[in-house]
Design a protein around this motif. Structure first.
Motif, PDB file in Angstrom:
ATOM      1  N   ASN A  49      -3.642 -14.174 -43.367  1.00 38.51           N
ATOM      2  CA  ASN A  49      -3.788 -13.541 -44.743  1.00 38.51           C
ATOM      3  C   ASN A  49      -3.147 -13.750 -45.869  1.00 38.51           C
ATOM      4  N   THR A  50      -3.480 -15.154 -46.238  1.00 39.03           N
ATOM      5  CA  THR A  50      -2.730 -15.934 -47.321  1.00 39.03           C
ATOM      6  C   THR A  50      -2.837 -14.987 -48.645  1.00 39.03           C
TER       7      THR A  50
ATOM      8  N   SER B 107       3.012 -14.834 -53.149  1.00 35.60           N
ATOM      9  CA  SER B 107       3.879 -16.302 -52.873  1.00 35.60           C
ATOM     10  C   SER B 107       4.268 -16.695 -54.052  1.00 35.60           C
ATOM     11  N   LEU B 108       3.444 -16.916 -55.195  1.00 38.02           N
ATOM     12  CA  LEU B 108       3.939 -17.193 -56.324  1.00 38.02           C
ATOM     13  C   LEU B 108       5.125 -16.359 -57.164  1.00 38.02           C
ATOM     14  N   PHE B 109       4.882 -15.046 -56.723  1.00 42.67           N
ATOM     15  CA  PHE B 109       5.861 -14.054 -57.329  1.00 42.67           C
ATOM     16  C   PHE B 109       6.963 -14.263 -56.705  1.00 42.67           C
ATOM     17  N   ASN B 110       7.184 -14.458 -55.452  1.00 43.27           N
ATOM     18  CA  ASN B 110       8.306 -14.862 -54.677  1.00 43.27           C
ATOM     19  C   ASN B 110       9.050 -16.199 -55.234  1.00 43.27           C
ATOM     20  N   THR B 111       8.083 -17.056 -55.348  1.00 42.86           N
ATOM     21  CA  THR B 111       8.701 -18.369 -55.916  1.00 42.86           C
ATOM     22  C   THR B 111       9.339 -18.529 -57.072  1.00 42.86           C
ATOM     23  N   LEU B 112       8.552 -17.639 -58.075  1.00 46.42           N
ATOM     24  CA  LEU B 112       9.158 -17.459 -59.363  1.00 46.42           C
ATOM     25  C   LEU B 112      10.415 -16.770 -59.336  1.00 46.42           C
ATOM     26  N   GLN B 113      10.523 -15.681 -58.644  1.00 46.90           N
ATOM     27  CA  GLN B 113      11.937 -14.951 -58.353  1.00 46.90           C
ATOM     28  C   GLN B 113      13.047 -15.756 -57.844  1.00 46.90           C
ATOM     29  N   ALA B 114      12.538 -16.668 -56.966  1.00 52.33           N
ATOM     30  CA  ALA B 114      13.663 -17.549 -56.304  1.00 52.33           C
ATOM     31  C   ALA B 114      14.575 -18.046 -57.226  1.00 52.33           C
ATOM     32  N   PHE B 115      14.043 -18.340 -58.568  1.00 47.00           N
ATOM     33  CA  PHE B 115      14.840 -19.152 -59.382  1.00 47.00           C
ATOM     34  C   PHE B 115      15.901 -18.019 -60.138  1.00 47.00           C
ATOM     35  N   ASN B 116      15.647 -16.943 -59.915  1.00 52.66           N
ATOM     36  CA  ASN B 116      16.827 -15.768 -60.682  1.00 52.66           C
ATOM     37  C   ASN B 116      17.533 -15.514 -59.461  1.00 52.66           C
ATOM     38  N   PRO B 117      18.812 -15.691 -59.244  1.00 52.02           N
ATOM     39  CA  PRO B 117      19.630 -15.161 -58.362  1.00 52.02           C
ATOM     40  C   PRO B 117      20.066 -13.683 -58.694  1.00 52.02           C
ATOM     41  N   PHE B 118      19.807 -13.170 -59.809  1.00 54.64           N
ATOM     42  CA  PHE B 118      20.540 -12.124 -60.401  1.00 54.64           C
ATOM     43  C   PHE B 118      19.615 -10.860 -60.040  1.00 54.64           C
TER      44      PHE B 118
ATOM     45  N   TYR C 100      11.346 -30.136 -51.432  1.00 55.95           N
ATOM     46  CA  TYR C 100      11.111 -28.910 -50.047  1.00 55.95           C
ATOM     47  C   TYR C 100      10.218 -28.286 -50.778  1.00 55.95           C
ATOM     48  N   LEU C 101      10.298 -27.590 -51.720  1.00 58.47           N
ATOM     49  CA  LEU C 101       9.560 -26.445 -52.512  1.00 58.47           C
ATOM     50  C   LEU C 101       7.833 -27.082 -52.614  1.00 58.47           C
ATOM     51  N   ILE C 102       7.887 -28.174 -53.101  1.00 61.40           N
ATOM     52  CA  ILE C 102       6.504 -28.746 -53.388  1.00 61.40           C
ATOM     53  C   ILE C 102       5.889 -29.034 -52.020  1.00 61.40           C
ATOM     54  N   SER C 103       6.529 -29.661 -50.878  1.00 65.17           N
ATOM     55  CA  SER C 103       5.993 -29.840 -49.794  1.00 65.17           C
ATOM     56  C   SER C 103       5.556 -28.375 -49.140  1.00 65.17           C
ATOM     57  N   LEU C 104       6.429 -27.274 -49.264  1.00 64.99           N
ATOM     58  CA  LEU C 104       6.278 -26.352 -48.613  1.00 64.99           C
ATOM     59  C   LEU C 104       4.918 -25.437 -49.188  1.00 64.99           C
ATOM     60  N   TRP C 105       4.566 -25.753 -50.625  1.00 69.95           N
ATOM     61  CA  TRP C 105       3.442 -25.082 -50.869  1.00 69.95           C
ATOM     62  C   TRP C 105       2.225 -25.843 -50.631  1.00 69.95           C
ATOM     63  N   ILE C 106       2.381 -27.346 -50.268  1.00 69.90           N
ATOM     64  CA  ILE C 106       1.127 -27.948 -50.076  1.00 69.90           C
ATOM     65  C   ILE C 106       0.795 -27.773 -48.488  1.00 69.90           C
ATOM     66  N   VAL C 107       1.974 -27.423 -47.289  1.00 73.52           N
ATOM     67  CA  VAL C 107       1.436 -27.125 -46.156  1.00 73.52           C
ATOM     68  C   VAL C 107       0.931 -25.821 -46.279  1.00 73.52           C
ATOM     69  N   TYR C 108       1.565 -24.989 -47.015  1.00 74.15           N
ATOM     70  CA  TYR C 108       1.111 -23.321 -47.355  1.00 74.15           C
ATOM     71  C   TYR C 108      -0.351 -23.229 -46.912  1.00 74.15           C
ATOM     72  N   PHE C 109      -1.368 -24.205 -47.656  1.00 76.97           N
ATOM     73  CA  PHE C 109      -2.676 -23.840 -47.559  1.00 76.97           C
ATOM     74  C   PHE C 109      -3.321 -24.531 -46.408  1.00 76.97           C
ATOM     75  N   TYR C 110      -2.509 -25.172 -45.573  1.00 76.94           N
ATOM     76  CA  TYR C 110      -3.193 -25.722 -44.452  1.00 76.94           C
ATOM     77  C   TYR C 110      -2.358 -25.142 -43.040  1.00 76.94           C
ATOM     78  N   THR C 111      -1.517 -24.373 -43.063  1.00 73.94           N
ATOM     79  CA  THR C 111      -0.940 -23.558 -41.886  1.00 73.94           C
ATOM     80  C   THR C 111      -1.329 -21.913 -41.871  1.00 73.94           C
TER      81      THR C 111
ATOM     82  N   ILE D  67       0.349 -19.282 -42.510  1.00 76.33           N
ATOM     83  CA  ILE D  67       1.475 -18.820 -43.093  1.00 76.33           C
ATOM     84  C   ILE D  67       0.897 -17.616 -44.184  1.00 76.33           C
ATOM     85  N   ASP D  68       1.358 -16.378 -43.967  1.00 73.19           N
ATOM     86  CA  ASP D  68       0.846 -15.298 -44.973  1.00 73.19           C
ATOM     87  C   ASP D  68       1.165 -15.517 -46.199  1.00 73.19           C
ATOM     88  N   THR D  69       2.653 -15.404 -46.373  1.00 77.37           N
ATOM     89  CA  THR D  69       3.372 -15.651 -47.655  1.00 77.37           C
ATOM     90  C   THR D  69       4.290 -16.434 -47.707  1.00 77.37           C
TER      91      THR D  69
END
Length: 357
Positions: A223-224, A229-240, A289-300, A302-304
């Motif tokens: 259930n892609t 996924s974009l929300f979580n990725t953007l938030q990962a840049f903010n540790p606070f 790692y992040l770019i590769s993760l996003w590429i395989v995300y569309f072919y595996t 993975i929900d989120t």
């Protein structure tokens, strides 16, 4: 006295593990899959997940007689290893200890997940790399072997860490072509050896289970959720700031992301001018790692893209920003902000418990 205060951080993290394990559900379906794989070892009956974490579960199960308790023992040991290694071998240990208070680490510390093994592993990875960049190498052949085993152990923890091995090869090739310095061939040789180890392992999986990396069809249709996924990725840049009071508005997360990127760009530009290749290596690996993760995300299946999948990016990225900077600008501001957010996290957790009791 100031340094002694920092030793409250490991104690608070261990308290967090015990507290969350008692009052909250810190197991998921994946956790139960790890238990199932561990219970059948040494025979590999399922290759959906790599073997390293289930092997540790099996080991500690002999002492405690329960996989859930064994997983918490592993969590505490990994936490202590992280704090011990950083204090003994990394000059910037204070920054890393403070980073461990961020929301990026809290769920990894608490849950029965294989990602907990990545924390001491990536810390050791950082220490080995520092010796490399500081020309403190032991014999080159020994270092290549150690580094190859280190990369392979990451793959044995999570299949997605294959991107780190490939990224190491690409970085080594680029830096060698740029400098023509034979020293940088170490990255290339180590990644190639690790890649062959990985190949041997997945063929072992196939021999025992008829699958290289598990039967993904049993996971059902994915259930892609690209927006989450974009929300979580953007938030990962903010540790606070995390979802302490419920999910943050997407607009606010985007604004914080833009603000963070500006600060990170200023920091990265300074490192590039000063030719700090150690920092650039970790930042390069994190984005590879992040770019590769996003590429395989569309072919595996993975929900989120959640914090579990994004954690290696976060750890490597912030290692790259922190390395070689012993007087980070606005350090006190970052320190108090992380401490406040950690305390808020504990308070809100107590409040949620009161809703149930």
């Amino acid at each position: 006295m100031k340094n002694k205060i920092y030793f409250l951080i490991p104690l608070s993290q261990i308290f967090l593990v015990l507290f969350s394990s008692y009052f909250f559900i810190t197991e998921t379906n994946d956790s139960k899959s790890y238990y199932s794989i561990a219970s059948n070892l040494p025979i590999i009956t399922d290759s959906l997940f790599p073997i390293l974490y289930p092997s540790f579960l099996k080991l500690f199960y002999f002492f405690v007689g329960d996989f859930f308790v064994a997983s918490k023992v592993i969590n505490i040991i990994c936490i202590l290893l992280f704090f011990f290694m950083t204090k003994m071998h990394i000059a910037e240990w204070k920054s890393l200890w403070l980073l461990s208070l961020s929301w990026l680490f809290s769920s990894i510390f608490s849950y029965s997940w294989s990602e907990i093994l990545l924390i001491p592993q990536l810390t050791l990875f950082f220490i080995l790399q520092r010796r490399y960049w500081n020309n403190e190498l032991i014999k080159t052949n020994v270092f290549i072997l150690l580094y190859s085993v280190q990369l392979f152990s990451l793959f044995l923890t999570k299949y997605s860490m294959l991107f780190i091995i490939i990224g190491t090869f690409v970085f080594g090739l680029l830096i060698y072509l740029h400098t023509n310095h034979k020293k940088h061939l170490i990255h290339i040789y180590s990644s190639i050896i690790a890649f062959f180890f990985c190949g041997a392992y997945v063929f072992t999986n196939y021999y025992f289970t008829s699958y290289f990396a598990g039967n993904r069809e049993v996971l059902g249709e994915a259930n892609t959720n690209i927006r989450l996924s974009l929300f979580n990725t953007l938030q990962a840049f903010n540790p606070f700031f995390s979802n302490l009071f419920g999910r943050m508005p997407f607009l606010l997360v985007s604004i914080l992301f833009i603000f963070s990127i500006i600060l990170y760009f200023i920091r990265a530009s300074k490192m590039l001018k000063e030719n700090k290749l150690e920092n650039m290596y970790f930042i390069f690996l994190s984005f590879f790692y992040l770019i590769s993760l996003w590429i395989v995300y569309f072919y595996t299946r993975i929900d989120t893209l959640n914090i579990r999948l994004l954690f290696p990016f976060c750890f490597l990225f912030f290692l790259g920003l922190i390395a070689n900077d012993y007087k980070i600008k606005y350090f006190k501001l970052f320190k108090y902000l992380l401490i406040i957010m950690f305390i808020l996290q504990i308070i809100i957790s107590f409040n949620r418990i009161n809703q149930y009791y």
